[in-house]
Scaffold this active site. Structure first.
Site, PDB file in Angstrom:
ATOM      1  N   ASN A  75      25.802 -12.474 -10.491  1.00  0.00           N
ATOM      2  CA  ASN A  75      26.168 -11.086 -10.160  1.00  0.00           C
ATOM      3  C   ASN A  75      26.351 -11.107  -8.636  1.00  0.00           C
ATOM      4  OD1 ASN A  75      25.812  -8.484  -9.116  1.00  0.00           O
ATOM      5  ND2 ASN A  75      24.335  -7.867 -10.679  1.00  0.00           N
ATOM      6  N   SER A 122      24.618  -8.562  -6.267  1.00  0.00           N
ATOM      7  CA  SER A 122      23.172  -8.775  -6.180  1.00  0.00           C
ATOM      8  C   SER A 122      22.868  -9.940  -5.247  1.00  0.00           C
ATOM      9  CB  SER A 122      22.598  -9.041  -7.581  1.00  0.00           C
ATOM     10  OG  SER A 122      21.370  -9.728  -7.523  1.00  0.00           O
ATOM     11  N   GLU A 161      22.601  -8.690 -24.105  1.00  0.00           N
ATOM     12  CA  GLU A 161      22.616  -7.797 -22.935  1.00  0.00           C
ATOM     13  C   GLU A 161      23.025  -6.388 -23.324  1.00  0.00           C
ATOM     14  OE1 GLU A 161      22.179  -8.904 -19.393  1.00  0.00           O
ATOM     15  OE2 GLU A 161      21.263 -10.706 -20.222  1.00  0.00           O
ATOM     16  N   HIS A 217      29.077  -9.460 -17.145  1.00  0.00           N
ATOM     17  CA  HIS A 217      29.073  -8.687 -18.403  1.00  0.00           C
ATOM     18  C   HIS A 217      30.524  -8.307 -18.693  1.00  0.00           C
ATOM     19  CE1 HIS A 217      24.717  -7.178 -17.489  1.00  0.00           C
ATOM     20  NE2 HIS A 217      24.659  -8.093 -18.442  1.00  0.00           N
ATOM     21  N   ASP A 238      31.612  -5.494 -19.397  1.00  0.00           N
ATOM     22  CA  ASP A 238      31.971  -4.187 -18.821  1.00  0.00           C
ATOM     23  C   ASP A 238      32.335  -4.279 -17.338  1.00  0.00           C
ATOM     24  OD1 ASP A 238      29.484  -4.290 -17.561  1.00  0.00           O
ATOM     25  OD2 ASP A 238      28.643  -2.559 -18.607  1.00  0.00           O
ATOM     26  N   CYS A 266      27.599   0.814 -15.946  1.00  0.00           N
ATOM     27  CA  CYS A 266      26.303   0.136 -16.103  1.00  0.00           C
ATOM     28  C   CYS A 266      25.180   1.141 -16.226  1.00  0.00           C
ATOM     29  CB  CYS A 266      25.986  -0.729 -14.890  1.00  0.00           C
ATOM     30  SG  CYS A 266      27.169  -2.015 -14.556  1.00  0.00           S
TER      31      CYS A 266
HETATM   32  O1  SUG Z   1      21.531  -7.317 -14.660  1.00  0.00           O
HETATM   33  N1  SUG Z   1      21.567  -6.214 -11.353  1.00  0.00           N
HETATM   34  C1  SUG Z   1      21.887  -5.964 -12.748  1.00  0.00           C
HETATM   35  C2  SUG Z   1      23.168  -5.189 -12.861  1.00  0.00           C
HETATM   36  C3  SUG Z   1      23.432  -4.764 -14.274  1.00  0.00           C
HETATM   37  C4  SUG Z   1      24.796  -4.219 -14.447  1.00  0.00           C
HETATM   38  N2  SUG Z   1      25.002  -3.805 -15.781  1.00  0.00           N
HETATM   39  C5  SUG Z   1      26.163  -3.860 -16.439  1.00  0.00           C
HETATM   40  N3  SUG Z   1      27.194  -4.554 -16.025  1.00  0.00           N
HETATM   41  N4  SUG Z   1      26.249  -3.239 -17.561  1.00  0.00           N
HETATM   42  C6  SUG Z   1      21.981  -7.278 -13.519  1.00  0.00           C
HETATM   43  O2  SUG Z   1      22.546  -8.237 -12.990  1.00  0.00           O
HETATM   44  C7  SUG Z   1      20.111  -6.887  -9.513  1.00  0.00           C
HETATM   45  C8  SUG Z   1      18.679  -6.787  -9.110  1.00  0.00           C
HETATM   46  C9  SUG Z   1      18.352  -7.475  -7.804  1.00  0.00           C
HETATM   47  O3  SUG Z   1      19.073  -8.369  -7.405  1.00  0.00           O
HETATM   48  O4  SUG Z   1      17.332  -7.122  -7.192  1.00  0.00           O
HETATM   49  C10 SUG Z   1      20.340  -6.638 -10.992  1.00  0.00           C
HETATM   50  O5  SUG Z   1      19.452  -6.824 -11.789  1.00  0.00           O
END
Ligand code: SUG
Length: 439
Positions: free
Chosen positions: A24, A27, A172, A247, A249, A363
């Protein structure tokens, strides 16, 4: 009347940037940056208010209690709560994992199938096991309990346990699940997108994990009693996962008979569309975004496909993150779509605090299609309305910090503030005691 409700996750008081989600890109990039939990929660509430004002059914899902002291104790940290936090600070990755506010992204809370799709005529919920990421793997049991409290009436709602916590069954939730239908009340086509099979060899990403397996999606479909003729599985392109599409989405969104997706989203796009259309019994309205207009990289940066698509009177409303307006090629593309496609209107929202952790509009919400009778069976206090919206804003302003970084997670005052806030929240949402610390 059968409509779609959106249940948004309220951002919890420990929202921070700990870089916990490999694959991600947001993140990873924002690791260590100061977060503003208060702004994050207010941005999320504002989005819910926008939907409420547009006339949609909007629900609020409470955050999970964090830091998760019980989880830290399971990892061998001991003493009173303050001592547990202090000891865990020596292993910052574990403290961060047990403190993440990641339950805000309720598209990952569960997979939900509307009653008309399910053999027993009830709405089915399966919490996602989220095994791919440690911080998220701590969510499913508590999420399941919250969903059971809110959707308690067993005549209308059926709850399953999360799938066994193994990588072969990585699940997920709704982030990789879309439902197509001619109307919310008609039987739909449930569309599951996976990154790898889970048991058989085959193409898969090389750089980043495939968080959803086909084995998991098939298990969810069996649990929900879905009609196999109306269930479609598609493999996500491994290349896009490796480009940061963790993901589905993040690269595709659908609603009713409309699909907005990037041309490179799926392994075999034409076969996928043909199968959905066969199952739907009519053509799908497809908006296939060409790479020549918007690259996968720009899609990931702008989060165009993480917009919410909402059925409106004059076509669909696309609720997009503000970042889309700032990428000229995305804003230009969307301007071209309005009036020349089933999308009648685009609204931009500032969700920057969540976006910086890779969480856009889609999300933050869990979609639940409900009949009027089912809606009446939902815990009444979770529906956003004119009365509780200002109360919730005020609650955030009272309890939330405006600055938080990963090193603050060991502060015992943060735990106390968080408990005080959540204790008051269960009163505001009229949920009774739902948190372990309230027992
Ligand atoms: O699971 N980010 C989440 C973002 C989720 C997004 N959801 C969808 N696409 N539906 C994940 O990657 C980051 C947390 C951090 O880095 O502290 C985080 O968990």
């Amino acid at each position: 009347m059968i409509r779609e409700a959106n249940f948004d996750g309220l951002v919890g008081p420990t929202h921070n940037y700990a870089g916990l989600s490999v694959g991600n890109l947001a993140s990873e990039a924002n690791l260590g940056r100061f977060a503003n939990p208060r702004a994050a929660a207010l941005q999320g509430l504002e989005k819910m208010k926008v939907l409420m004002d547009l006339g949609y059914w909007q629900g609020v899902l409470p955050p999970l209690a964090r830091p998760d002291v019980a989880a830290l104790r399971r990892l061998g940290f001991s003493g009173d709560d303050a001592q547990v936090l202090k000891a865990a600070a020596q292993e910052p990755i574990l403290l961060a994992a047990c403190s993440s506010a990641s339950s805000m992204w309720t598209a990952n809370a569960a997979t939900v199938s509307p009653s008309v799709d399910c053999a027993d005529g009830r709405v089915h919920f399966t919490p996602a096991n989220l095994v791919s990421k440690l911080h998220r793997a701590l969510e499913p049991a508590a999420t399941g309990r919250v969903l059971q409290r809110i959707f308690a009436d067993q005549a209308h709602f059926a709850h399953h346990a999360a799938l066994p916590a193994h990588e072969c069954l990585g699940d997920e939730g709704a982030a990789n699940h879309t439902r197509f239908a001619t109307a919310y009340g008609s039987p739909g086509v449930e569309f599951f997108v996976y990154g790898k099979h889970g048991a058989r060899p085959g193409k898969q990403p090389q750089r980043y994990p495939a968080r959803q397996t086909r084995l998991a999606s098939e298990a969810v479909a069996r649990l929900h009693g879905l009609n196999p003729q109306a269930t479609v599985y598609a493999q996500q392109s491994p290349q896009v996962i490796d480009a940061g599409v963790f993901h589905n989405d993040v690269i595709a969104v659908g609603n009713l008979d409309l699909m907005l997706c990037h041309e490179q989203a799926f392994e075999q796009p034409m076969a996928v569309f043909a199968e959905i259309e066969r199952a739907l019994g009519q053509p799908l309205n497809r908006i296939l975004v060409p790479a020549a207009r918007i690259s996968v990289s720009t899609a990931v940066k702008s989060y165009l496909f993480n917009s919410q698509l909402l059925a409106g009177d004059d076509g669909h409303v696309l609720l997009a993150p503000a970042e889309c307006e700032e990428h000229p090629e995305v804003a230009g593309y969307l301007a071209d779509l309005v009036g020349h496609s089933p999308i009648g209107r685009v609204l931009y929202l500032d969700l920057r605090q969540s976006m910086q952790n890779g969480g856009g509009p889609a999300c933050l919400r869990l979609r639940v299609v409900l009949t009027a009778e089912q809606k009446a069976a939902v815990a009444p206090g979770v529906w956003l309305n004119e009365k509780n919206y200002p109360e919730l804003r005020n609650w955030v302003e009272t309890h939330y910090r405006d600055r938080l970084e990963p090193k603050d997670l060991a502060d015992p005052a943060l735990l106390q503030e968080s408990h005080a806030a959540l204790d008051e929240l269960t009163g505001l949402l009229r949920l009774g005691s739902i948190y372990p610390f309230q027992a």
